[in-house]
Design an enzyme around this catalytic site. Structure first.
Site, PDB file in Angstrom:
ATOM      1  CB  ILE A 194      18.632  41.729  29.965  1.00 30.37           C
ATOM      2  CG1 ILE A 194      19.754  40.682  29.942  1.00 30.37           C
ATOM      3  CG2 ILE A 194      17.447  41.237  30.799  1.00 30.37           C
ATOM      4  CD1 ILE A 194      20.463  40.481  31.269  1.00 30.37           C
ATOM      5  CB  ALA A 251      19.297  45.009  37.223  1.00 33.54           C
ATOM      6  NE  ARG A 252      25.001  41.725  39.564  1.00 33.97           N
ATOM      7  CZ  ARG A 252      24.719  40.733  38.707  1.00 33.97           C
ATOM      8  NH1 ARG A 252      23.470  40.337  38.553  1.00 33.97           N
ATOM      9  NH2 ARG A 252      25.678  40.141  38.027  1.00 33.97           N
ATOM     10  CG  ASP A 276      16.321  36.694  39.926  1.00 35.06           C
ATOM     11  OD1 ASP A 276      16.030  35.631  40.524  1.00 35.06           O
ATOM     12  OD2 ASP A 276      17.275  36.777  39.132  1.00 35.06           O
ATOM     13  CD  GLU A 328      21.951  38.491  44.934  1.00 30.50           C
ATOM     14  OE1 GLU A 328      20.870  39.063  44.756  1.00 30.50           O
ATOM     15  OE2 GLU A 328      22.513  37.820  44.054  1.00 30.50           O
ATOM     16  CG  HIS A 345      21.080  36.306  41.446  1.00 32.34           C
ATOM     17  ND1 HIS A 345      22.049  37.191  41.849  1.00 32.34           N
ATOM     18  CD2 HIS A 345      21.131  36.284  40.091  1.00 32.34           C
ATOM     19  CE1 HIS A 345      22.661  37.690  40.782  1.00 32.34           C
ATOM     20  NE2 HIS A 345      22.127  37.148  39.703  1.00 32.34           N
ATOM     21  CB  ILE A 346      16.773  31.574  39.583  1.00 29.73           C
ATOM     22  CG1 ILE A 346      15.393  32.233  39.528  1.00 29.73           C
ATOM     23  CG2 ILE A 346      17.043  30.949  40.947  1.00 29.73           C
ATOM     24  CD1 ILE A 346      14.255  31.244  39.387  1.00 29.73           C
TER      25      ILE A 346
HETATM   26  P1  NAP Z   1      23.789  45.675  28.713  1.00 24.31           P
HETATM   27  O1  NAP Z   1      23.462  45.113  27.376  1.00 24.31           O
HETATM   28  O2  NAP Z   1      25.121  46.319  28.929  1.00 24.31           O
HETATM   29  O3  NAP Z   1      22.619  46.715  29.081  1.00 24.31           O
HETATM   30  C1  NAP Z   1      22.697  47.609  30.134  1.00 24.31           C
HETATM   31  C2  NAP Z   1      21.866  48.829  29.784  1.00 24.31           C
HETATM   32  O4  NAP Z   1      21.883  49.717  30.908  1.00 24.31           O
HETATM   33  C3  NAP Z   1      22.377  49.593  28.581  1.00 24.31           C
HETATM   34  O5  NAP Z   1      21.325  49.807  27.712  1.00 24.31           O
HETATM   35  C4  NAP Z   1      22.896  50.902  29.155  1.00 24.31           C
HETATM   36  O6  NAP Z   1      22.628  51.953  28.229  1.00 24.31           O
HETATM   37  C5  NAP Z   1      22.069  51.048  30.434  1.00 24.31           C
HETATM   38  N1  NAP Z   1      22.778  51.823  31.437  1.00 24.31           N
HETATM   39  C6  NAP Z   1      24.048  51.670  31.865  1.00 24.31           C
HETATM   40  N2  NAP Z   1      24.338  52.597  32.796  1.00 24.31           N
HETATM   41  C7  NAP Z   1      23.231  53.354  32.932  1.00 24.31           C
HETATM   42  C8  NAP Z   1      22.923  54.486  33.737  1.00 24.31           C
HETATM   43  N3  NAP Z   1      23.825  55.033  34.557  1.00 24.31           N
HETATM   44  N4  NAP Z   1      21.679  55.000  33.636  1.00 24.31           N
HETATM   45  C9  NAP Z   1      20.782  54.463  32.782  1.00 24.31           C
HETATM   46  N5  NAP Z   1      21.020  53.391  32.005  1.00 24.31           N
HETATM   47  C10 NAP Z   1      22.226  52.852  32.080  1.00 24.31           C
HETATM   48  O7  NAP Z   1      23.676  44.570  29.839  1.00 24.31           O
HETATM   49  P2  NAP Z   1      22.708  43.294  29.876  1.00 24.31           P
HETATM   50  O8  NAP Z   1      23.379  42.126  29.257  1.00 24.31           O
HETATM   51  O9  NAP Z   1      21.354  43.679  29.401  1.00 24.31           O
HETATM   52  O10 NAP Z   1      22.676  43.023  31.458  1.00 24.31           O
HETATM   53  C11 NAP Z   1      22.173  44.012  32.344  1.00 24.31           C
HETATM   54  C12 NAP Z   1      22.440  43.623  33.792  1.00 24.31           C
HETATM   55  O11 NAP Z   1      21.559  42.567  34.159  1.00 24.31           O
HETATM   56  C13 NAP Z   1      23.826  43.042  34.060  1.00 24.31           C
HETATM   57  O12 NAP Z   1      24.800  44.068  34.257  1.00 24.31           O
HETATM   58  C14 NAP Z   1      23.609  42.208  35.303  1.00 24.31           C
HETATM   59  O13 NAP Z   1      23.911  42.957  36.465  1.00 24.31           O
HETATM   60  C15 NAP Z   1      22.118  41.898  35.284  1.00 24.31           C
HETATM   61  N6  NAP Z   1      21.863  40.457  35.115  1.00 24.31           N
HETATM   62  C16 NAP Z   1      21.160  39.785  36.073  1.00 24.31           C
HETATM   63  C17 NAP Z   1      20.886  38.445  35.914  1.00 24.31           C
HETATM   64  C18 NAP Z   1      20.090  37.679  36.929  1.00 24.31           C
HETATM   65  O14 NAP Z   1      20.365  36.500  37.145  1.00 24.31           O
HETATM   66  N7  NAP Z   1      19.077  38.279  37.537  1.00 24.31           N
HETATM   67  C19 NAP Z   1      21.344  37.756  34.782  1.00 24.31           C
HETATM   68  C20 NAP Z   1      22.060  38.459  33.823  1.00 24.31           C
HETATM   69  C21 NAP Z   1      22.314  39.820  33.993  1.00 24.31           C
HETATM   70  P3  NAP Z   1      23.510  53.304  28.199  1.00 24.31           P
HETATM   71  O15 NAP Z   1      24.942  52.875  28.208  1.00 24.31           O
HETATM   72  O16 NAP Z   1      23.066  53.998  26.952  1.00 24.31           O
HETATM   73  O17 NAP Z   1      23.128  54.076  29.422  1.00 24.31           O
END
Ligand code: NAP
Length: 321
Positions: free
Chosen positions: A160, A239-240, A264, A269, A287-288
């Protein structure tokens, strides 16, 4: 008795997803869409082979241990999986899967909505219009800020985060990011890496949180880190909610240290901190991130693809435990 696996679906899902679940499984649907508590999950797992859940159901170690022995897999209709105790799942031999990729674009689009909503004061302007307060034109009223030429810092440059960066480049923004690991040049596309997130904060105009909620990221944006940010910076969170310390962000939005926020997601929540609702400079969404027809269908299909693989004796594509 059918020989199809019995699938408990914990929440109401899009029609096309429920139709496929009914076709391929003995699906037990949740027509009332009531959120299932720990005791419900344990009770309803009896005689069930797999569970298709959402992020609203908490699979704690206690729930996982209490599930009927027949339950082989839990597939969550989400990419985030902090609601599933993956260590407990592994210990019990329960397979767990999530739905990455298919919600990346919708969530990145939503993040851009948050950015434009916050920078262009969309909440204040929209409310004035609806309240009949659209008066004479003014050259100086409620001015927002351009995004062109601004520095966007992405904390969590994963699927994302990178999709947000792609979109932001189109707006003429300079991209900075922090991950624990530096990306290859083909994924960086010129973005500037900061090995330490604290070093990135003073250098950016807008911070976008795109990491998962983990013990390391929960509480990341606190008072000390906000103090490191530029005056009038803007914070986005798709994110969260738990990644932000609400007291710290609310104080910074009230004092004017931060110009605005686009949010969001919220800690605890839907019972978000009510002070957010009083802030003129907070552009808020409930959260959409993934809430489009196409994306919600794809999330359901991806969860079912994972379950199909498991029941065919194959490795599911999106295994998290
Ligand atoms: P992803 O591809 O796993 O990306 C997460 C990124 O965060 C990775 O680049 C990771 O890199 C980094 N990360 C993990 N732990 C970290 C730390 N301790 N410090 C710094 N960076 C860190 O996941 P994604 O698909 O992009 O989704 C990300 C998050 O978005 C989900 O986990 C979810 O909670 C949220 N989300 C929200 C919605 C919404 O409706 N608002 C929808 C979808 C997802 P490294 O491992 O190199 O650190």
């Amino acid at each position: 008795m059918s020989d199809k696996p019995v699938l408990l679906v914990t929440r109401k899902l899009p029609d096309a997803v429920e139709a496929r679940a009914m076709r391929d499984y003995d699906a037990i649907l949740n027509t009332s869409d009531e959120q299932l508590r720990a005791a419900d999950l344990i009770e309803r797992s009896k005689g069930v082979d797999a569970i298709l859940t959402c992020s609203t159901e908490l699979f704690s170690a206690e729930v996982i241990e209490g599930l009927a022995p027949s339950v082989k897999a839990v597939a969550t209709f989400s990419v985030g999986y902090e609601h599933i105790d993956t260590a407990a799942a592994k210990k019990r031999g329960l397979i767990a899967t999530n739905t990455p990729d298919v919600l990346t674009d919708a969530t990145a689009d939503l993040t851009i909505l948050l950015m434009l909503g916050a920078t262009r004061r969309a909440f204040e302007w929209g409310r004035k219009l609806r309240n009949g307060e659209w008066g004479r034109w003014s050259a100086t009223e409620l001015l927002g800020t351009d995004v062109k030429g601004k520095r966007l810092g992405i904390y969590g440059m994963g699927r994302i985060g990178r999709a947000v960066a792609d979109r932001a480049r189109g707006f003429g923004m300079e991209i900075h990011y922090h991950n624990r690991s530096k990306l290859n040049a083909d994924l960086e596309v010129g973005a500037i890496y900061h090995a330490n997130a604290d070093d990135m904060l003073p250098q950016i105009d807008i911070l976008s949180l795109n990491c998962p909620a983990t013990p390391e990221t929960v509480g990341f944006l606190n008072t000390e880190r906000i103090a490191k940010m530029r005056d009038n910076a803007i914070v986005l969170n798709s994110a969260r909610g738990s990644v932000i310390v609400d007291d710290a962000l609310i104080e910074a939005l009230q004092s004017g240290k931060l110009a605005a926020a686009g949010l969001d997601v919220f800690d605890r929540e839907p019972k978000l901190d009510q002070r957010y609702l009083t802030l003129e400079n907070a552009f808020l969404m409930p959260h959409i991130g993934s809430a489009t027809i196409e994306t919600r269908n794809e999330m359901g299909f991806r969860a079912l693809d994972n379950l199909d693989a498991i029941f065919a004796g194959n490795e599911p594509g999106d295994r998290i435990a």
